[in-house]
Write a protein that holds these residues in place. Sequence first.
Motif, mmCIF file in Angstrom:
data_model
loop_
_atom_site.group_PDB
_atom_site.id
_atom_site.type_symbol
_atom_site.label_atom_id
_atom_site.label_comp_id
_atom_site.label_asym_id
_atom_site.label_seq_id
_atom_site.Cartn_x
_atom_site.Cartn_y
_atom_site.Cartn_z
ATOM 1 N N VAL A 654 -18.118 -29.999 -9.397
ATOM 2 C CA VAL A 654 -18.178 -30.441 -10.791
ATOM 3 C C VAL A 654 -19.610 -30.520 -11.287
ATOM 4 C CG1 VAL A 654 -17.567 -32.300 -12.372
ATOM 5 C CG2 VAL A 654 -16.005 -31.685 -10.527
ATOM 6 N N ALA A 655 -20.532 -30.950 -10.450
ATOM 7 C CA ALA A 655 -21.920 -31.112 -10.885
ATOM 8 C C ALA A 655 -22.567 -29.794 -11.287
ATOM 9 C CB ALA A 655 -22.743 -31.771 -9.771
ATOM 10 N N ARG A 656 -21.968 -28.666 -10.930
ATOM 11 C CA ARG A 656 -22.534 -27.358 -11.278
ATOM 12 C C ARG A 656 -22.040 -26.844 -12.635
ATOM 13 N NH1 ARG A 656 -21.797 -24.031 -5.564
ATOM 14 N NH2 ARG A 656 -22.995 -25.481 -4.229
ATOM 15 N N LEU A 657 -21.090 -27.527 -13.229
ATOM 16 C CA LEU A 657 -20.496 -27.065 -14.488
ATOM 17 C C LEU A 657 -21.351 -27.568 -15.647
ATOM 18 C CD1 LEU A 657 -16.764 -27.832 -13.630
ATOM 19 C CD2 LEU A 657 -18.053 -25.726 -13.206
ATOM 20 N N LYS A 658 -22.340 -26.816 -16.040
ATOM 21 C CA LYS A 658 -23.308 -27.251 -17.040
ATOM 22 C C LYS A 658 -22.771 -27.191 -18.468
ATOM 23 C CE LYS A 658 -26.350 -28.014 -13.890
ATOM 24 N NZ LYS A 658 -26.695 -29.413 -13.533
ATOM 25 N N ARG A 659 -21.517 -26.732 -18.643
ATOM 26 C CA ARG A 659 -20.901 -26.714 -19.977
ATOM 27 C C ARG A 659 -19.781 -27.729 -20.099
ATOM 28 N NH1 ARG A 659 -20.239 -20.242 -21.382
ATOM 29 N NH2 ARG A 659 -22.440 -19.674 -21.136
ATOM 30 N N LEU A 660 -19.572 -28.519 -19.054
ATOM 31 C CA LEU A 660 -18.440 -29.446 -19.029
ATOM 32 C C LEU A 660 -18.624 -30.531 -20.078
ATOM 33 C CD1 LEU A 660 -15.835 -29.830 -17.380
ATOM 34 C CD2 LEU A 660 -17.056 -31.539 -16.031
ATOM 35 N N ARG A 661 -17.579 -30.729 -20.898
ATOM 36 C CA ARG A 661 -17.612 -31.728 -21.956
ATOM 37 C C ARG A 661 -16.636 -32.870 -21.709
ATOM 38 N NH1 ARG A 661 -19.755 -30.035 -27.005
ATOM 39 N NH2 ARG A 661 -20.790 -28.019 -26.836
ATOM 40 N N LYS A 662 -15.560 -32.602 -21.007
ATOM 41 C CA LYS A 662 -14.566 -33.638 -20.750
ATOM 42 C C LYS A 662 -14.160 -33.591 -19.286
ATOM 43 C CE LYS A 662 -10.075 -35.402 -22.297
ATOM 44 N NZ LYS A 662 -8.935 -35.214 -23.225
ATOM 45 N N LEU A 663 -14.259 -34.731 -18.604
ATOM 46 C CA LEU A 663 -13.933 -34.818 -17.183
ATOM 47 C C LEU A 663 -12.999 -36.002 -16.968
ATOM 48 C CD1 LEU A 663 -14.334 -34.039 -14.198
ATOM 49 C CD2 LEU A 663 -16.334 -35.566 -14.169
ATOM 50 N N GLY A 664 -11.867 -35.734 -16.304
ATOM 51 C CA GLY A 664 -10.928 -36.785 -15.928
ATOM 52 C C GLY A 664 -10.537 -36.616 -14.475
ATOM 53 N N VAL A 665 -10.856 -37.605 -13.638
ATOM 54 C CA VAL A 665 -10.625 -37.496 -12.197
ATOM 55 C C VAL A 665 -9.939 -38.754 -11.684
ATOM 56 C CG1 VAL A 665 -12.517 -35.903 -11.712
ATOM 57 C CG2 VAL A 665 -12.978 -38.355 -11.779
ATOM 58 N N VAL A 666 -9.152 -38.567 -10.622
ATOM 59 C CA VAL A 666 -8.561 -39.661 -9.862
ATOM 60 C C VAL A 666 -9.240 -39.673 -8.507
ATOM 61 C CG1 VAL A 666 -6.444 -40.606 -8.889
ATOM 62 C CG2 VAL A 666 -6.382 -39.442 -11.091
ATOM 63 N N VAL A 667 -9.891 -40.779 -8.169
ATOM 64 C CA VAL A 667 -10.748 -40.834 -6.978
ATOM 65 C C VAL A 667 -10.346 -42.023 -6.124
ATOM 66 C CG1 VAL A 667 -12.668 -39.734 -8.183
ATOM 67 C CG2 VAL A 667 -12.479 -42.229 -8.182
#
Length: 917
Positions: A654-667
Amino acid sequence: MAAQTQGAVDALLSLLSTAVKDETRLIGGVPGDMQFIKEEMDSMNGFLMHLTKMEGVHSHDDQIRAWMKQVREIAYMSEDCVERYVHEILPHYAGSPGFLWINVITLFLCHPKTYCKLHKVGKQMAELKLRVREVGERRKRYDVSVPAPPPGHQQPLLLEAAAGQQEEERKAFRDAVEQALEEYGGGTTLLARAISLLLMLPAAIAGGGLAAPSLRTAMANLRLRPSEAATVIGILERCRPAPAAGDEAAKKAFCCCTRMFLCALFVYPHHRTNDRLKQDLKKLMDEQQDEGGAEAGAANRKRVMTFCYSLLSTQQKSCLQYLIAFRYETEISRTSMVRRWAAEGLVAVLGSKLAEPSSAWSRTPEEEGERCFSELLFRGFIKDQRYSDAGSVKSCVMEPPIRDFLVDITGSENFLAELPAHLQRQIQIRDLVQKRRQLWLQEQQQPQSPVMACRLIVWGWRRSIVRRCSRHSCCCCCCCVGGGASSRRRRRRTLLAEHAADDDDSTNKKDPMDKLLAFLDSLPEMYRLNVLDLGGCTGLKDRYYLREFIAGGKLGWLKYLSLRNTDVAHLPAQRINKLPMLETLDIRDTNIPHSDTRAIRLPRLKHLVAGRKAPGGVVAVPVIPYKTGSMRSMETLSHVHVSSKDGAELVEGVARLKRLRKLGVVVHGNQDTAASLARVLDALAACLRSLSVQTTQGGTGALDISSMLAPDSSLVLENLDITGKTSGLPPWVSTAQKLANVTLRDTQISGVEALRRLATVPNLRCLKLGREAFTEQALVFKDVPFRTLKFLVVDGSHAITSIDFAARDVAPALEKIVWTIGGISQMMRTNKRNADGDLQLITGIGRLPSLKLIELRGDFKLTTLLDWADAIPAPKLVRYHCRFTSSSDANKLIKDLPKAATDTTLSLPVRVINTPQ
């Protein structure tokens, strides 16, 4: 029509410029054909630009419209052909420049399939070249030209919102129009008087007649002269249906027409400095019919709608026409529609690549689509249907009068009696999906007879046997004849078609999914299907359909695939990966196994949305793809499960996605995962707009985010959603300049400390609390004021029993409170009661100067609630409203109760709420 044709040609020229930029890489006979088409289209584009400029002066005759239709069709076909060449052939070609035939032979030996594609593309390009030449000669043969502009002609206006217009001003003006339409109703003389008063309001601004500053500014922006206002009133009077007609459809059409016309005048630019508006209004009034009658009124309303439609930009017209494919939908999702526009290429960033970062060029197609949606909504072409608790529009609907008008104008602009081909095909797809949905609902409502149940079982056995036999027979036939995979697919479809025909003869019914599969197979070879929306469809539980949709070969250019709310039971990742152009994959609210998404690898994927939502959060989320880091175009990744306990996938992918605008994760809730989240947030500080974090259910640990280090100062995060036990709020929320929405569920943190920290967020607009967000039962606002908070939402919480605004100006901007009442037994034990024995829910309301609405959602006893509310006398001066809605019936409105300024405490009798047994 000229502007839309010019837009299609512009898109083709941009693609051709890219394709022929390096001529040494062009192979076969394609380069000369491409260059010829590019030069011809350049000349046609200049002519179309002239047509666009004259579109507001002269109405194009049938010859011009027919010629423009032909140009647009060729532009679309040429764009498809060039994209096939660029994406399917050039990536496999690595020859040396200058050796054409050697490069062709090398391609034939190393990539025989690509060579066959090149041969087919070359043939198609040669045919297009002939058609382009014929269209150019046809224009000269029939002398297709544009008359000279009249003296004093001004350039047509491209309407966008004026730079000085703020969103609050537009909302205030729209609310004033809606209030006038609601109070006076369509088709009466009182409505004309209301509109007259609304138009004359700018003259009363100097006298201080308007209280709201935003409304005063909005009406000042309208700034009509007396003669212009009189003309507007005259135009609307001719559109008004007869008072005694009793035609509800005509009244509704009049309301739609009035709303569109006034909003168009509000955004009309440049009329403050010249007489352009006066001239346009006079021309519109001259075109209207002066005599009365229902037919004349309908014709006049259509002319006004046409005037409003002509003021839209090319991009807005294209997006509006695309909505015709959903004209019978009860609800159209805003986000889904914007992504569909982007997939179809209807919204594009205009301007130069050398523009400043803050200019239009820096916006993505989705952001342009959002702007287009907001503009269409404000101008009345679409109507808001559902709102979020924070006040943003979640879905829309198209009203019947506007729908009928758009169908007519679309056919007229495309010189067709029916709709254009791409719209007609999307309508057919949606119709088949809706038919399958209706068939499923009928099956659920009607009890199945034993005979029908046995017939369905036998039918399933037959279909399974046919599939197995078709695979084996196809393999044998292909081995004998020498056919390949395509021959096997054709043989299989033949057997399935024969089986479907037999079944059709026996039951006189054919599954709509079989019809959809046949429809996709019947599409022309040159047709490029960009969008396939199967949302809400049943019948996909059988893997056969989804596999055959993809294996058919007609979805190779698919950019948008929605399986939302379907009964699909398996996601064939290997087949999905054969859709290299796919940008949006929507698998929300499905029963797809969580491991099916692990192998997804789509290089152009922008939006992967998954998970089933429940009142307490997101459940049944799929696993994050293990090649996430290679999908560099990703903008939305929501919601996915991070399987490793230390959150390694977050850092590695995920840290490599420099265009990411919305992130939803279950951790997993632990300190290592919190550290991984901190590294992701630091790496994506300049692009991430929305972050949703949920800890796994059943976990015993807490997510230690209170020790997360502050990310880079360029943090642009706007939405933060935390679900699950945490150690506290991160300290950097106090410095997040753009953070506007915060949601906390089951965090089990101290409410006093959390509220003190949240109050320091500079631009906090909406605070949403769910279930055990805080450890305290009473939600008390004091000490530190929330200066920018507008919306407070307490959703499904049985832990919070009361809300108290204990200090003056603790929330000076708060406008709306939404509370889903839960835990009534706990309230009865802890809450204070008034003199009548009613429970005190919210106290200190008098300290909220901007409050407009309190919405209480719950399982109410309808009759008891209505009797209690009707017994309360209506106040002479309304201070705010208390709205009661049913939480068990999709928040349906039960009662709207006006409140006076003296009602500083909201109390509710216990008897109006259903107490759980």
